[in-house]
Design a protein around this motif. Structure first.
Motif, short mmCIF file in Angstrom:
data_model
loop_
_atom_site.label_atom_id
_atom_site.label_comp_id
_atom_site.label_asym_id
_atom_site.label_seq_id
_atom_site.Cartn_x
_atom_site.Cartn_y
_atom_site.Cartn_z
N SER A 135 -12.10 -20.98 -38.51
CA SER A 135 -11.16 -20.08 -37.83
C SER A 135 -11.41 -18.69 -38.38
O SER A 135 -12.00 -18.52 -39.46
N LEU A 136 -10.97 -17.70 -37.65
CA LEU A 136 -11.20 -16.31 -38.03
C LEU A 136 -9.89 -15.63 -38.38
O LEU A 136 -8.92 -15.72 -37.62
N LYS A 137 -9.86 -14.95 -39.52
CA LYS A 137 -8.68 -14.23 -39.96
C LYS A 137 -9.03 -12.75 -40.08
O LYS A 137 -9.92 -12.37 -40.85
N GLU A 138 -8.37 -11.92 -39.29
CA GLU A 138 -8.64 -10.49 -39.37
C GLU A 138 -8.09 -9.92 -40.66
O GLU A 138 -6.97 -10.23 -41.06
N ILE A 139 -8.88 -9.09 -41.34
CA ILE A 139 -8.47 -8.51 -42.62
C ILE A 139 -8.61 -6.99 -42.57
O ILE A 139 -9.41 -6.44 -41.81
N PRO A 140 -7.84 -6.28 -43.40
CA PRO A 140 -7.96 -4.81 -43.47
C PRO A 140 -9.22 -4.41 -44.23
O PRO A 140 -9.80 -5.21 -44.98
N THR A 141 -9.63 -3.17 -44.06
CA THR A 141 -10.86 -2.70 -44.69
C THR A 141 -10.80 -2.72 -46.21
O THR A 141 -11.84 -2.83 -46.87
#
Length: 257
Positions: free
Chosen positions: A155-161
């Motif tokens: 699964s894909l988890k969006e993360i901050p820079t």
């Protein structure tokens, strides 16, 4: 003097594209965002636009020292912000205790979705952590379509820079002397293999110059070229110092550790 004389013939199509981007930004005063570019294409953009007074360019790939970056070509009044680059970073979540995922598997799974390579930036690894940098416009599609990598369900988890993995590009510099700037000669000298072996590597499609496979043993290498040989690593020609008294070329190269 033609701008094309500073580049290789096969780069002419991209040069025309950059010139068109520059014209559009000049005429419309609207910034142009490109897909992810490899370092050679970034260099071409910089050489064509970098010294312009009315149009400028800036590059960003989601993380410091990123290899693949998007270019923003913009009018001089525009104030550049990282949000302009529309970059999304995903952390890949998978059963780390039971499977191992390799870089080639990640790239292969991404390419199997029918998207252009230019829509993906760097693929980052640190231990068992994997992050993928992408163009934001494919965010939703990737979430829906990428359900596995290799044999692993993911699964894909969006993360901050500020959570992106750090990239350490370690290069060592050394001098070399070569009889010619032919690709097979350069590979033989830099990787300490026979000329015959270097020709075989090229003919088998195991050699890339500036991120494109080169099948010509007689390909003429230039300053700033990046050469990668599968199984041997990567080298960039940082400068050509000239010829020795014996008519051999003195070059300075960087080798990636």
């Amino acid at each position: 003097m033609s701008i094309y004389q500073h580049f290789r013939p096969e780069e002419r199509e991209f040069i025309d594209q950059v010139l068109e981007w520059k014209r559009i930004v000049t005429d419309t005063y609207v910034a142009k965002l490109t897909d992810f570019l490899d370092p050679r294409l970034q260099q071409i953009v910089h050489l064509i636009i970098g010294d312009s007074t009315d149009v400028h360019c800036h590059f960003f790939g989601g993380v410091d020292n990123a290899e693949r970056k998007r270019a923003l070509i913009y009018p001089e009044y525009h104030i550049v912000d990282h949000n302009d680059f529309q970059v999304t970073i995903f952390e890949v979540e998978y059963p780390k205790k039971f499977v191992t995922i390799e870089h080639r598997e990640v790239l292969g799974s991404l390419m199997s979705l029918g998207l252009k390579r230019e829509k993906f930036g760097d693929i980052l690894f640190e231990g068992d952590r994997i992050q993928i940098i992408i163009a934001t416009e494919i965010n939703s599609y990737l979430r829906l379509q990428l359900a596995s990598i290799g044999r692993a369900k993911i699964s894909l988890k969006e993360i901050p820079t500020n959570e992106v993995l750090k990239i350490e590009n370690k290069w060592t510099e050394e001098a070399a002397t070569v009889s010619s700037m032919r690709l097979d000669t350069i590979i033989s000298a830099l990787y300490n293999v026979s000329r015959q072996k270097s020709q075989i590597l090229i003919e088998q499609g195991l050699v890339k110059v500036n991120f494109a496979t080169s099948l010509k043993t007689s390909f003429e290498c230039h300053e700033f070229d990046m050469i990668s040989v599968r199984g041997y690593g990567r080298t960039k020609i940082t400068s050509i110092e000239g010829k020795t008294k014996k008519e051999k070329w003195r070059i300075i190269v960087g080798k990636q550790k």
